[in-house]
Design a protein around this motif. Structure first.
Motif, mmCIF file in Angstrom:
data_model
loop_
_atom_site.group_PDB
_atom_site.id
_atom_site.type_symbol
_atom_site.label_atom_id
_atom_site.label_comp_id
_atom_site.label_asym_id
_atom_site.label_seq_id
_atom_site.Cartn_x
_atom_site.Cartn_y
_atom_site.Cartn_z
ATOM 1 N N ARG A 45 0.820 -1.215 0.000
ATOM 2 C CA ARG A 45 0.000 0.000 0.000
ATOM 3 C C ARG A 45 0.855 1.266 0.000
ATOM 4 O O ARG A 45 0.451 2.296 -0.516
ATOM 5 C CB ARG A 45 -0.930 0.005 1.229
ATOM 6 N N ALA A 46 2.036 1.187 0.622
ATOM 7 C CA ALA A 46 2.886 2.384 0.703
ATOM 8 C C ALA A 46 4.055 2.335 -0.265
ATOM 9 O O ALA A 46 4.534 3.363 -0.705
ATOM 10 C CB ALA A 46 3.430 2.541 2.115
ATOM 11 N N LEU A 47 4.503 1.125 -0.555
ATOM 12 C CA LEU A 47 5.745 0.975 -1.323
ATOM 13 C C LEU A 47 5.440 0.518 -2.734
ATOM 14 O O LEU A 47 4.836 -0.548 -2.917
ATOM 15 C CB LEU A 47 6.616 -0.100 -0.667
ATOM 16 N N ASP A 48 5.871 1.291 -3.704
ATOM 17 C CA ASP A 48 5.748 0.895 -5.104
ATOM 18 C C ASP A 48 6.863 -0.121 -5.381
ATOM 19 O O ASP A 48 8.028 0.252 -5.532
ATOM 20 C CB ASP A 48 5.882 2.141 -5.989
ATOM 21 N N HIS A 49 6.493 -1.398 -5.422
ATOM 22 C CA HIS A 49 7.501 -2.453 -5.567
ATOM 23 C C HIS A 49 8.078 -2.523 -6.981
ATOM 24 O O HIS A 49 9.035 -3.260 -7.217
ATOM 25 C CB HIS A 49 6.918 -3.808 -5.148
ATOM 26 N N ALA A 50 7.487 -1.758 -7.907
ATOM 27 C CA ALA A 50 8.066 -1.689 -9.252
ATOM 28 C C ALA A 50 9.125 -0.586 -9.297
ATOM 29 O O ALA A 50 10.160 -0.726 -9.945
ATOM 30 C CB ALA A 50 6.975 -1.426 -10.279
ATOM 31 N N ALA A 51 8.877 0.480 -8.557
ATOM 32 C CA ALA A 51 9.804 1.622 -8.563
ATOM 33 C C ALA A 51 11.020 1.378 -7.668
ATOM 34 O O ALA A 51 12.126 1.846 -7.959
ATOM 35 C CB ALA A 51 9.073 2.884 -8.114
ATOM 36 N N HIS A 52 10.805 0.676 -6.551
ATOM 37 C CA HIS A 52 11.914 0.381 -5.624
ATOM 38 C C HIS A 52 12.344 -1.078 -5.793
ATOM 39 O O HIS A 52 11.533 -1.924 -6.172
ATOM 40 C CB HIS A 52 11.462 0.579 -4.168
ATOM 41 N N ASP A 53 13.612 -1.347 -5.478
ATOM 42 C CA ASP A 53 14.084 -2.738 -5.450
ATOM 43 C C ASP A 53 14.047 -3.190 -4.000
ATOM 44 O O ASP A 53 14.893 -2.778 -3.199
ATOM 45 C CB ASP A 53 15.506 -2.833 -6.009
ATOM 46 N N VAL A 54 13.063 -4.014 -3.673
ATOM 47 C CA VAL A 54 12.826 -4.368 -2.270
ATOM 48 C C VAL A 54 13.281 -5.798 -1.996
ATOM 49 O O VAL A 54 12.949 -6.718 -2.747
ATOM 50 C CB VAL A 54 11.326 -4.230 -1.918
ATOM 51 N N THR A 55 14.059 -5.951 -0.912
ATOM 52 C CA THR A 55 14.447 -7.285 -0.437
ATOM 53 C C THR A 55 13.887 -7.477 0.965
ATOM 54 O O THR A 55 14.099 -6.627 1.836
ATOM 55 C CB THR A 55 15.988 -7.429 -0.389
ATOM 56 N N TYR A 56 13.164 -8.549 1.173
ATOM 57 C CA TYR A 56 12.649 -8.873 2.508
ATOM 58 C C TYR A 56 13.565 -9.916 3.135
ATOM 59 O O TYR A 56 13.893 -10.916 2.492
ATOM 60 C CB TYR A 56 11.235 -9.442 2.421
ATOM 61 N N VAL A 57 13.932 -9.697 4.380
ATOM 62 C CA VAL A 57 14.713 -10.700 5.104
ATOM 63 C C VAL A 57 13.955 -11.061 6.381
ATOM 64 O O VAL A 57 13.468 -10.187 7.099
ATOM 65 C CB VAL A 57 16.167 -10.207 5.378
ATOM 66 N N GLY A 58 13.809 -12.350 6.622
ATOM 67 C CA GLY A 58 13.067 -12.786 7.808
ATOM 68 C C GLY A 58 13.119 -14.292 7.960
ATOM 69 O O GLY A 58 13.708 -14.994 7.123
ATOM 70 N N VAL A 59 12.473 -14.766 9.029
ATOM 71 C CA VAL A 59 12.432 -16.220 9.246
ATOM 72 C C VAL A 59 11.479 -16.835 8.216
ATOM 73 O O VAL A 59 10.671 -16.130 7.600
ATOM 74 C CB VAL A 59 12.007 -16.580 10.692
ATOM 75 N N GLU A 60 11.548 -18.134 8.081
ATOM 76 C CA GLU A 60 10.821 -18.840 7.023
ATOM 77 C C GLU A 60 9.316 -18.503 7.018
ATOM 78 O O GLU A 60 8.740 -18.212 5.966
ATOM 79 C CB GLU A 60 11.032 -20.343 7.202
ATOM 80 N N ALA A 61 8.709 -18.513 8.204
ATOM 81 C CA ALA A 61 7.261 -18.278 8.270
ATOM 82 C C ALA A 61 6.905 -16.881 7.767
ATOM 83 O O ALA A 61 5.860 -16.684 7.136
ATOM 84 C CB ALA A 61 6.769 -18.457 9.709
#
Ligand SMILES: Nc1ncnc2c1ncn2[C@@H]1O[C@H](COP(=O)(O)OP(=O)(O)O)[C@@H](O)[C@H]1O
Ligand SMILES: [Mg+2]
Length: 420
Positions: A18-34
């Protein structure tokens, strides 16, 4: 921007798209498997799974390096806000460092900052600097209050490890037992302040509130941890209350991002309890959105992106800042009914007959057997027996409906549904 997100709060609460344009920014998520598994399948992003055994900053440090070229590290959870400071240091990314962020986690540190601004805080004793065994009585003599006393972890959350005693002496006797020595590594005693507890939620940008909403808990988060339903109702804050809230936020240094401030309405005056530089838990996000139209995480991410653009000397995205202060009805509240205290695995919930036709229900979720009950303290609506968002024409009406539902909702634990 190339953004690394420490993804700890479930996706459905933040709804990053809703806030982040994932096409305009290069987003990497890091977290546990779940957590990585809860990212929407069609979201354009990179994903990194960490084991979740060691400190997040250590695990992320082993995988990511300055050569990856991240320009921003974002963290929206109580549990990794300060860890993100270490990750920024490791990656050489501008933004708040661990040393800047500890004040939102360390309850002694934040009280010291609020007291220095001339605002009332409970008297407290930092057990980390207290003598362990040597002369408990001497320590007791140096505790500058009498009567009811709170013992809590200095770096805790969700009332885990919080206890109430009749006097500082009793609390010290408890801590002096070898099995409770952990409080000397992470613990404090605090004068118990009688009175209702307020929570104040919103978003700051550059030290100025974009959103500020005040609510009063019905019962307390500590009683929730003991197994009592916890409710909350918004109220119209006076100028005096607002000044106190902003004073606390500024004293601790909440400059950018979401906040959740807790204050006790003491017998004579308001008393600071704690503050976090992240969104409030439970149903605070959807209740605030229902009542103001502002989705706290969306607003917060917008602020954080703008702050980072400023640090990097980039053009500022987004429009002019406006402030939303909740001063008009309808008023909203919520109720969350715990199940972590039941030894049984499941439960059956009955809501009172008047509820459906009352016009008060904005959202109601009731666990259905064989839904499993989580055994640790949780306020998430999908992990508890029942959670409701309620509304009323004036604030007294919200208090009334939250109280009534709290009294009349029935939760019967059941072992029978364990086997599916
Ligand atoms: N000084 C105090 N006086 C009265 N109640 C307190 C006090 N400190 C904590 N509590 C109770 O314990 C709960 C948890 O304490 P808090 O400081 O908010 O830590 P956390 O929410 O991070 O676990 C509070 O919501 C409140 O019910
Ligand atoms: Mg709290």
């Amino acid at each position: 921007m190339k953004i690394l997100i420490l993804h700890t709060v479930p996706y459905r609460k933040i709804e990053y798209h809703r806030a982040l344009d994932h096409a305009a920014h290069d987003v990497t998520y890091v977290g546990v498997e779940a957590r990585i598994a809860d990212l929407p399948a069609d979201l354009r992003c990179e994903k990194i799974v960490i084991p979740g055994v060691a400190e997040p900053a250590v695990e992320i440090g082993a995988i990511a390096s300055p050569a990856d070229g991240y320009e921003m590290v974002m963290a929206l959870s109580e549990f990794d806000l300060h860890e993100a400071g270490k990750v920024r240091e490791h990656l050489g990314v501008p933004g708040p460092r661990y040393g800047d962020l500890l004040r939102f986690k360390d309850k002694i540190l934040m009280k010291r900052l609020v007291a220095a601004a001339g605002l009332r805080v409970p008297r407290s004793l930092d057990l980390r600097t207290a003598e362990r065994t040597a002369e408990k009585s001497a320590a007791a003599a140096s505790v500058p209050w009498e009567g009811r006393t709170i013992l809590k972890p200095t770096l805790g959350a969700s009332s885990v490890g919080v206890h109430v005693f009749g006097s500082p002496r009793e609390a010290l006797a408890f801590v002096a037992r070898p099995e409770n020595h952990e409080y000397f590594a992470d613990g404090e005693l605090e004068q118990f302040i009688e009175g209702p507890i307020l929570h104040v939620d919103g978003v700051m940008e550059g030290g100025i509130p974009r959103l500020i909403v005040a609510s009063r808990y019905i019962s307390t988060p500590l009683e929730y941890a003991w197994g009592e339903p916890l409710g909350s109702a918004q109220f119209r804050m006076s100028d005096g209350y607002r000044a106190f809230f902003l004073g606390c936020l500024r004293a601790v240094g909440v400059v950018d991002g979401a906040f959740h401030l807790e204050v006790i309405e003491g017998p004579e005056e308001l008393v600071f309890m704690e503050v976090a530089n992240r969104a409030g838990g439970g149903d605070i996000i959807p209740t605030t959105e229902a009542s103001t139209g502002v989705h706290i995480p969306t607003e917060e991410i917008d602020v954080l992106i703008r702050a980072q653009a400023r640090r990097l000397g980039r053009p500022l995205p987004g429009g002019p800042v406006r402030e939303v202060t909740k001063t008009e009805g309808p008023w909203f509240g919520w109720l969350v009914v715990p199940g972590h205290h039941f030894p049984e695995a499941s439960c059956r919930v009955t809501t009172p007959d008047w509820l459906a036709g009352s016009g008060a229900v904005v959202k109601l979720r009731v666990a259905q057997p064989p839904d499993r009950l989580k055994k640790s303290v949780t306020h998430q609506y999908w992990e508890v027996p029942a959670a409701a968002i309620l509304r009323g024409g004036d604030d007294a009406e919200v208090v009334e409906v939250v109280r009534r539902l709290r009294e009349e909702i029935r939760v019967v634990p059941r072992a029978a549904e364990v086997a599916r």
